[in-house]
Design a protein around this motif. Structure first.
Motif, mmCIF file in Angstrom:
data_model
loop_
_atom_site.group_PDB
_atom_site.id
_atom_site.type_symbol
_atom_site.label_atom_id
_atom_site.label_comp_id
_atom_site.label_asym_id
_atom_site.label_seq_id
_atom_site.Cartn_x
_atom_site.Cartn_y
_atom_site.Cartn_z
ATOM 1 N N GLY A 57 0.836 -1.190 0.000
ATOM 2 C CA GLY A 57 0.000 0.000 0.000
ATOM 3 C C GLY A 57 0.876 1.248 0.000
ATOM 4 N N GLY A 58 0.311 2.362 0.259
ATOM 5 C CA GLY A 58 1.069 3.601 0.264
ATOM 6 C C GLY A 58 1.193 4.183 -1.124
ATOM 7 N N GLY A 59 2.313 4.860 -1.363
ATOM 8 C CA GLY A 59 2.510 5.526 -2.638
ATOM 9 C C GLY A 59 2.316 7.014 -2.516
ATOM 10 N N LEU A 60 1.945 7.637 -3.615
ATOM 11 C CA LEU A 60 1.761 9.093 -3.660
ATOM 12 C C LEU A 60 0.276 9.407 -3.495
ATOM 13 C CD1 LEU A 60 2.932 11.913 -4.160
ATOM 14 C CD2 LEU A 60 2.585 11.500 -6.612
ATOM 15 N N VAL A 61 -0.028 10.259 -2.536
ATOM 16 C CA VAL A 61 -1.407 10.629 -2.228
ATOM 17 C C VAL A 61 -1.487 12.143 -2.090
ATOM 18 C CG1 VAL A 61 -3.362 10.245 -0.676
ATOM 19 C CG2 VAL A 61 -1.628 8.470 -0.924
ATOM 20 N N GLN A 62 -2.577 12.707 -2.536
ATOM 21 C CA GLN A 62 -2.768 14.152 -2.372
ATOM 22 C C GLN A 62 -3.211 14.468 -0.945
ATOM 23 O OE1 GLN A 62 -5.483 15.520 -5.436
ATOM 24 N NE2 GLN A 62 -3.751 16.148 -6.708
ATOM 25 N N ALA A 63 -2.852 15.645 -0.493
ATOM 26 C CA ALA A 63 -3.285 16.086 0.829
ATOM 27 C C ALA A 63 -4.808 16.036 0.912
ATOM 28 C CB ALA A 63 -2.783 17.491 1.114
ATOM 29 N N GLY A 64 -5.283 15.513 2.035
ATOM 30 C CA GLY A 64 -6.712 15.342 2.224
ATOM 31 C C GLY A 64 -7.225 13.992 1.764
ATOM 32 N N GLY A 65 -6.378 13.252 1.078
ATOM 33 C CA GLY A 65 -6.769 11.947 0.563
ATOM 34 C C GLY A 65 -6.583 10.836 1.568
ATOM 35 N N ASN B 101 -6.615 8.468 6.693
ATOM 36 C CA ASN B 101 -7.520 9.444 6.092
ATOM 37 C C ASN B 101 -7.032 10.858 6.381
ATOM 38 O OD1 ASN B 101 -9.208 7.288 5.323
ATOM 39 N ND2 ASN B 101 -10.386 7.416 7.220
ATOM 40 N N SER B 102 -7.568 11.805 5.644
ATOM 41 C CA SER B 102 -7.237 13.229 5.844
ATOM 42 C C SER B 102 -5.727 13.425 5.919
ATOM 43 C CB SER B 102 -7.903 13.757 7.124
ATOM 44 O OG SER B 102 -9.297 13.586 7.071
ATOM 45 N N LEU B 103 -5.041 12.852 4.961
ATOM 46 C CA LEU B 103 -3.589 12.881 4.990
ATOM 47 C C LEU B 103 -3.045 14.295 4.820
ATOM 48 C CD1 LEU B 103 -2.956 9.589 3.049
ATOM 49 C CD2 LEU B 103 -2.009 10.137 5.302
ATOM 50 N N LYS B 104 -1.920 14.518 5.488
ATOM 51 C CA LYS B 104 -1.249 15.810 5.462
ATOM 52 C C LYS B 104 0.180 15.614 4.936
ATOM 53 C CE LYS B 104 -3.661 17.071 9.740
ATOM 54 N NZ LYS B 104 -3.488 17.521 11.157
ATOM 55 N N PRO B 105 0.771 16.664 4.391
ATOM 56 C CA PRO B 105 2.163 16.523 3.927
ATOM 57 C C PRO B 105 3.109 16.025 5.016
ATOM 58 C CG PRO B 105 1.207 18.518 3.037
ATOM 59 C CD PRO B 105 0.200 17.963 4.002
ATOM 60 N N GLU B 106 2.841 16.392 6.258
ATOM 61 C CA GLU B 106 3.724 15.946 7.351
ATOM 62 C C GLU B 106 3.563 14.462 7.677
ATOM 63 O OE1 GLU B 106 1.614 18.557 7.354
ATOM 64 O OE2 GLU B 106 0.647 18.800 9.335
ATOM 65 N N VAL C 23 2.776 12.391 0.725
ATOM 66 C CA VAL C 23 1.568 13.200 0.647
ATOM 67 C C VAL C 23 1.942 14.534 0.018
ATOM 68 C CG1 VAL C 23 -0.370 14.190 1.899
ATOM 69 C CG2 VAL C 23 0.700 12.069 2.712
ATOM 70 N N SER C 24 1.352 14.819 -1.132
ATOM 71 C CA SER C 24 1.648 16.056 -1.844
ATOM 72 C C SER C 24 0.659 17.147 -1.448
ATOM 73 C CB SER C 24 1.584 15.819 -3.345
ATOM 74 O OG SER C 24 0.285 15.425 -3.729
#
Length: 126
Positions: free
Chosen positions: A8-16, A84-89, A124-125
């Motif tokens: 899992g993981g990878g590149l996700v947009q902020a809020g995703g 959920n609600s991922l952040k760049p940090e 997280v971008s």
């Protein structure tokens, strides 16, 4: 010996959202406390979440409480981290870890865990 393999993981947009899985080998998975840690470049591993062998005990770092959910399926020898609600940090390499009995009780200390996976990158971008 237990082998842990994260996916899992990878590149996700902020809020995703994304979900990590950690599959364990061996027949004793159901007796392990399982933890999730993350490590950003140049930093020490940070505790993220832990779940007891039965699933009755669940613990989160304050930074992820209300956004991340840890769960396990002992029939599938797998532990999950729903993010959920991922952040760049939240960007880091995420590791799952297993603490075999007798348990230390200090689930936030990475030194107490006996087995570790190879890690999976979450970016997280913004």
């Amino acid at each position: 010996q237990v082998q842990l393999v994260e996916s899992g993981g990878g590149l996700v947009q902020a809020g995703g959202s994304t979900r990590l899985s950690c599959a364990a080998s061996g027949r004793t998975f159901s007796s392990y406390t399982m933890g999730w840690f993350r490590q950003a470049p140049g930093k020490e591993p940070d505790f993220v979440a832990a779940i007891s062998w039965s699933g009755a005990g669940i613990y989160y770092a304050d930074s992820v409480k209300g956004r991340f959910t840890v769960s396990r399926d002992n029939a599938k020898n797998t532990v999950y981290l729903q993010m959920n609600s991922l952040k760049p940090e939240d960007t880091a390499v995420y590791y799952c870890a297993a603490d075999r009995p007798p348990y230390s009780g200090d689930y936030v200390d990475p030194g107490q865990y006996d087995y570790w996976g190879q890690g999976t990158q979450v970016t997280v971008s913004s």
